[in-house]
Design a protein around this motif. Structure first.
Motif, PDB file in Angstrom:
ATOM      1  N   ILE A 192       0.876  -1.175   0.000  1.00 38.68           N
ATOM      2  CA  ILE A 192       0.000   0.000   0.000  1.00 38.68           C
ATOM      3  C   ILE A 192       0.909   1.219   0.000  1.00 38.68           C
ATOM      4  CG2 ILE A 192      -1.687   1.329   1.331  1.00 38.68           C
ATOM      5  CD1 ILE A 192      -2.924  -1.202   2.259  1.00 38.68           C
ATOM      6  N   GLY A 193       0.847   1.994  -1.063  1.00 39.36           N
ATOM      7  CA  GLY A 193       1.730   3.143  -1.226  1.00 39.36           C
ATOM      8  C   GLY A 193       2.934   2.778  -2.086  1.00 39.36           C
ATOM      9  N   PRO A 194       3.779   3.760  -2.349  1.00 42.93           N
ATOM     10  CA  PRO A 194       3.684   5.142  -1.840  1.00 42.93           C
ATOM     11  C   PRO A 194       2.680   5.995  -2.629  1.00 42.93           C
ATOM     12  CG  PRO A 194       5.640   4.907  -3.182  1.00 42.93           C
ATOM     13  CD  PRO A 194       5.034   3.542  -3.104  1.00 42.93           C
ATOM     14  N   PHE A 195       2.150   7.019  -1.905  1.00 42.12           N
ATOM     15  CA  PHE A 195       1.232   7.987  -2.514  1.00 42.12           C
ATOM     16  C   PHE A 195       1.842   9.380  -2.401  1.00 42.12           C
ATOM     17  CE2 PHE A 195      -1.412   4.543  -0.727  1.00 42.12           C
ATOM     18  CZ  PHE A 195      -2.005   4.082  -1.903  1.00 42.12           C
ATOM     19  N   ASN A 196       1.304  10.283  -3.178  1.00 35.49           N
ATOM     20  CA  ASN A 196       1.826  11.652  -3.168  1.00 35.49           C
ATOM     21  C   ASN A 196       1.260  12.492  -2.024  1.00 35.49           C
ATOM     22  OD1 ASN A 196       3.421  11.254  -5.474  1.00 35.49           O
ATOM     23  ND2 ASN A 196       1.682  11.701  -6.837  1.00 35.49           N
ATOM     24  N   THR A 197       0.278  11.963  -1.306  1.00 36.00           N
ATOM     25  CA  THR A 197      -0.339  12.702  -0.208  1.00 36.00           C
ATOM     26  C   THR A 197      -0.467  11.818   1.024  1.00 36.00           C
ATOM     27  OG1 THR A 197      -2.559  12.054  -0.899  1.00 36.00           O
ATOM     28  CG2 THR A 197      -1.694  14.127  -1.793  1.00 36.00           C
ATOM     29  N   ILE A 198      -0.756  12.442   2.151  1.00 37.34           N
ATOM     30  CA  ILE A 198      -1.034  11.699   3.381  1.00 37.34           C
ATOM     31  C   ILE A 198      -2.378  10.988   3.232  1.00 37.34           C
ATOM     32  CG2 ILE A 198      -1.486  11.934   5.855  1.00 37.34           C
ATOM     33  CD1 ILE A 198       0.267  14.452   5.806  1.00 37.34           C
ATOM     34  N   ILE A 199      -2.436   9.744   3.692  1.00 39.19           N
ATOM     35  CA  ILE A 199      -3.701   9.011   3.652  1.00 39.19           C
ATOM     36  C   ILE A 199      -3.993   8.416   5.030  1.00 39.19           C
ATOM     37  CG2 ILE A 199      -3.365   8.415   1.226  1.00 39.19           C
ATOM     38  CD1 ILE A 199      -2.896   5.484   2.265  1.00 39.19           C
ATOM     39  N   THR A 200      -5.259   8.169   5.282  1.00 39.32           N
ATOM     40  CA  THR A 200      -5.659   7.403   6.468  1.00 39.32           C
ATOM     41  C   THR A 200      -5.684   5.934   6.091  1.00 39.32           C
ATOM     42  OG1 THR A 200      -7.009   9.213   7.357  1.00 39.32           O
ATOM     43  CG2 THR A 200      -7.472   7.002   8.165  1.00 39.32           C
ATOM     44  N   GLN A 255     -12.084  10.674  18.164  1.00 38.16           N
ATOM     45  CA  GLN A 255     -11.766   9.693  17.129  1.00 38.16           C
ATOM     46  C   GLN A 255     -10.263   9.443  17.060  1.00 38.16           C
ATOM     47  OE1 GLN A 255     -13.652  11.417  13.616  1.00 38.16           O
ATOM     48  NE2 GLN A 255     -15.483  10.195  13.977  1.00 38.16           N
ATOM     49  N   VAL A 256      -9.907   8.177  16.862  1.00 38.29           N
ATOM     50  CA  VAL A 256      -8.507   7.764  16.780  1.00 38.29           C
ATOM     51  C   VAL A 256      -8.316   6.979  15.490  1.00 38.29           C
ATOM     52  CG1 VAL A 256      -6.651   6.469  17.892  1.00 38.29           C
ATOM     53  CG2 VAL A 256      -8.312   7.712  19.294  1.00 38.29           C
ATOM     54  N   PHE A 257      -7.224   7.255  14.774  1.00 37.99           N
ATOM     55  CA  PHE A 257      -6.969   6.603  13.490  1.00 37.99           C
ATOM     56  C   PHE A 257      -5.479   6.689  13.177  1.00 37.99           C
ATOM     57  CE2 PHE A 257      -8.543  10.910  13.109  1.00 37.99           C
ATOM     58  CZ  PHE A 257      -7.559  11.547  12.382  1.00 37.99           C
ATOM     59  N   VAL A 258      -5.058   5.969  12.125  1.00 37.79           N
ATOM     60  CA  VAL A 258      -3.651   5.916  11.709  1.00 37.79           C
ATOM     61  C   VAL A 258      -3.504   6.551  10.337  1.00 37.79           C
ATOM     62  CG1 VAL A 258      -1.669   4.433  11.222  1.00 37.79           C
ATOM     63  CG2 VAL A 258      -3.276   3.814  13.058  1.00 37.79           C
ATOM     64  N   ARG A 259      -2.557   7.463  10.217  1.00 34.99           N
ATOM     65  CA  ARG A 259      -2.253   8.092   8.932  1.00 34.99           C
ATOM     66  C   ARG A 259      -0.873   7.652   8.447  1.00 34.99           C
ATOM     67  NH1 ARG A 259      -4.341  14.282  10.150  1.00 34.99           N
ATOM     68  NH2 ARG A 259      -6.550  13.931   9.625  1.00 34.99           N
ATOM     69  N   MET A 260      -0.756   7.493   7.133  1.00 34.46           N
ATOM     70  CA  MET A 260       0.523   7.162   6.520  1.00 34.46           C
ATOM     71  C   MET A 260       1.006   8.381   5.727  1.00 34.46           C
ATOM     72  SD  MET A 260       1.572   3.900   4.107  1.00 34.46           S
ATOM     73  CE  MET A 260       0.705   4.464   2.638  1.00 34.46           C
ATOM     74  N   SER A 261       2.246   8.770   5.969  1.00 33.92           N
ATOM     75  CA  SER A 261       2.786   9.962   5.318  1.00 33.92           C
ATOM     76  C   SER A 261       2.986   9.743   3.824  1.00 33.92           C
ATOM     77  CB  SER A 261       4.129  10.348   5.962  1.00 33.92           C
ATOM     78  OG  SER A 261       3.948  10.662   7.331  1.00 33.92           O
ATOM     79  N   ALA A 262       3.073  10.844   3.095  1.00 36.88           N
ATOM     80  CA  ALA A 262       3.308  10.787   1.644  1.00 36.88           C
ATOM     81  C   ALA A 262       4.652  10.140   1.345  1.00 36.88           C
ATOM     82  CB  ALA A 262       3.255  12.198   1.062  1.00 36.88           C
ATOM     83  N   THR A 285       5.552   7.082   1.394  1.00 40.18           N
ATOM     84  CA  THR A 285       5.910   5.930   2.241  1.00 40.18           C
ATOM     85  C   THR A 285       4.951   4.782   1.932  1.00 40.18           C
ATOM     86  OG1 THR A 285       4.473   6.602   4.083  1.00 40.18           O
ATOM     87  CG2 THR A 285       6.732   7.478   4.061  1.00 40.18           C
ATOM     88  N   HIS A 286       5.209   3.629   2.539  1.00 37.97           N
ATOM     89  CA  HIS A 286       4.378   2.475   2.231  1.00 37.97           C
ATOM     90  C   HIS A 286       4.353   1.507   3.417  1.00 37.97           C
ATOM     91  CE1 HIS A 286       7.872  -0.048   2.146  1.00 37.97           C
ATOM     92  NE2 HIS A 286       7.177  -1.089   1.681  1.00 37.97           N
ATOM     93  N   VAL A 287       3.441   0.510   3.332  1.00 38.18           N
ATOM     94  CA  VAL A 287       3.417  -0.632   4.252  1.00 38.18           C
ATOM     95  C   VAL A 287       3.004  -1.862   3.459  1.00 38.18           C
ATOM     96  CG1 VAL A 287       2.939   0.622   6.385  1.00 38.18           C
ATOM     97  CG2 VAL A 287       1.037  -0.111   4.925  1.00 38.18           C
ATOM     98  N   TRP A 288       3.184  -3.016   4.069  1.00 35.78           N
ATOM     99  CA  TRP A 288       2.788  -4.281   3.460  1.00 35.78           C
ATOM    100  C   TRP A 288       1.450  -4.704   4.047  1.00 35.78           C
ATOM    101  CZ3 TRP A 288       4.392  -6.698  -0.709  1.00 35.78           C
ATOM    102  CH2 TRP A 288       4.066  -8.038  -0.912  1.00 35.78           C
ATOM    103  N   ALA A 289       0.534  -5.089   3.151  1.00 38.76           N
ATOM    104  CA  ALA A 289      -0.828  -5.415   3.593  1.00 38.76           C
ATOM    105  C   ALA A 289      -1.146  -6.881   3.387  1.00 38.76           C
ATOM    106  CB  ALA A 289      -1.835  -4.559   2.836  1.00 38.76           C
ATOM    107  N   ASN A 290      -1.784  -7.466   4.387  1.00 36.52           N
ATOM    108  CA  ASN A 290      -2.423  -8.781   4.291  1.00 36.52           C
ATOM    109  C   ASN A 290      -3.337  -8.922   5.512  1.00 36.52           C
ATOM    110  OD1 ASN A 290      -0.726  -9.460   6.428  1.00 36.52           O
ATOM    111  ND2 ASN A 290       0.804 -10.385   5.075  1.00 36.52           N
TER     112      ASN A 290
END
Length: 227
Positions: A99-107, A199-206, A208-213
């Motif tokens: 998931i990522g990288p993206f050009n913007t911050i995402i939730t 409200q509590v949530f996690v944002r990923m910076s522009a 950058t990336h993570v591995w999803a499963n």
């Protein structure tokens, strides 16, 4: 019996009654077996009746104390049963992928709900029959909560995950891009005091990336104590 003898007998009878205060039957036997002035006999009978009433009142008082203790125990049990339990845990879900990288911050969207007691974690909302994934935890009651977020990533891009309460930054987990190591794991945890509706949530910076499963990158939390 003249007045002088009455004064003598009354203290004596009073002493006898003081010694037999807790035994009404003995007092009644005294009345039946001993001859005394009618005034003294009336006094003994009234005192015997009063003693019996006091015994009955003492018994009722003990019963009331017992019922009060039982009621207090039941109230405590009900309070423990009614204590709110809030627990959730979710993973990004799906097949193995970046998931990522993206050009913007995402939730980050944690679609696989593992546990969601009290349904405080909302992976998605629906608007005009369109599902919008949000992955937001909303505090159902005020209290102290514990949150964790973990990730798995590859070496090709950096990782930068940030935990937020509303617009307030709470915690970060970061990893730099590397050319030699093949994969990384990381995470962070924090206690946070929330008001109802926070409200509590996690944002990923522009960029950058993570591995999803279904198991590697997760977001979890639970209510520690109501305040």
């Amino acid at each position: 019996m003249n007045f002088a003898i009455f004064l003598f007998v009354l203290p004596f009878c009073g002493l006898t009654l003081a010694q037999k205060l807790n035994d009404t039957i003995v007092v009644e036997n005294i009345i039946e077996t001993q001859s005394c002035d009618p005034v003294i006999c009336v006094f003994l009978k009234e005192f015997s009746a009063m003693t019996e009433k006091m015994r009955a009142m003492e018994t009722r008082l003990k019963d009331s104390e017992t019922r009060l203790t039982e009621s207090e125990t039941q109230i405590l049990e009900l309070q423990n049963k009614e204590r709110t339990t809030v627990v959730f845990s979710a993973a990004l879900g799906g097949e193995d992928r970046h998931i990522g990288p993206f050009n913007t911050i995402i939730t980050l969207i944690y679609r696989r709900v593992i546990t969601n007691i009290d349904n405080a974690y909302n992976p998605s909302t629906e608007s005009d029959h369109t599902v919008i994934f949000t992955s937001i935890f909303t505090a159902p009651i005020a209290g102290v909560y514990y949150f964790t977020f973990y990730y798995h990533s590859a070496m090709f891009h950096p990782v930068d995950l940030n935990l937020y309460k509303n617009d307030q930054f709470l915690a970060k987990s970061h990893d730099h891009e590397a050319l030699q190591d093949r994969a990384d794991n990381g995470g962070n945890a924090v206690f946070a005091q929330l008001q109802q509706g926070d409200q509590v949530f996690v944002r990923m910076s522009a960029h950058t990336h993570v591995w999803a499963n279904n198991v590697s990158t997760t977001f979890s939390g639970f209510l520690v104590n109501e305040v």
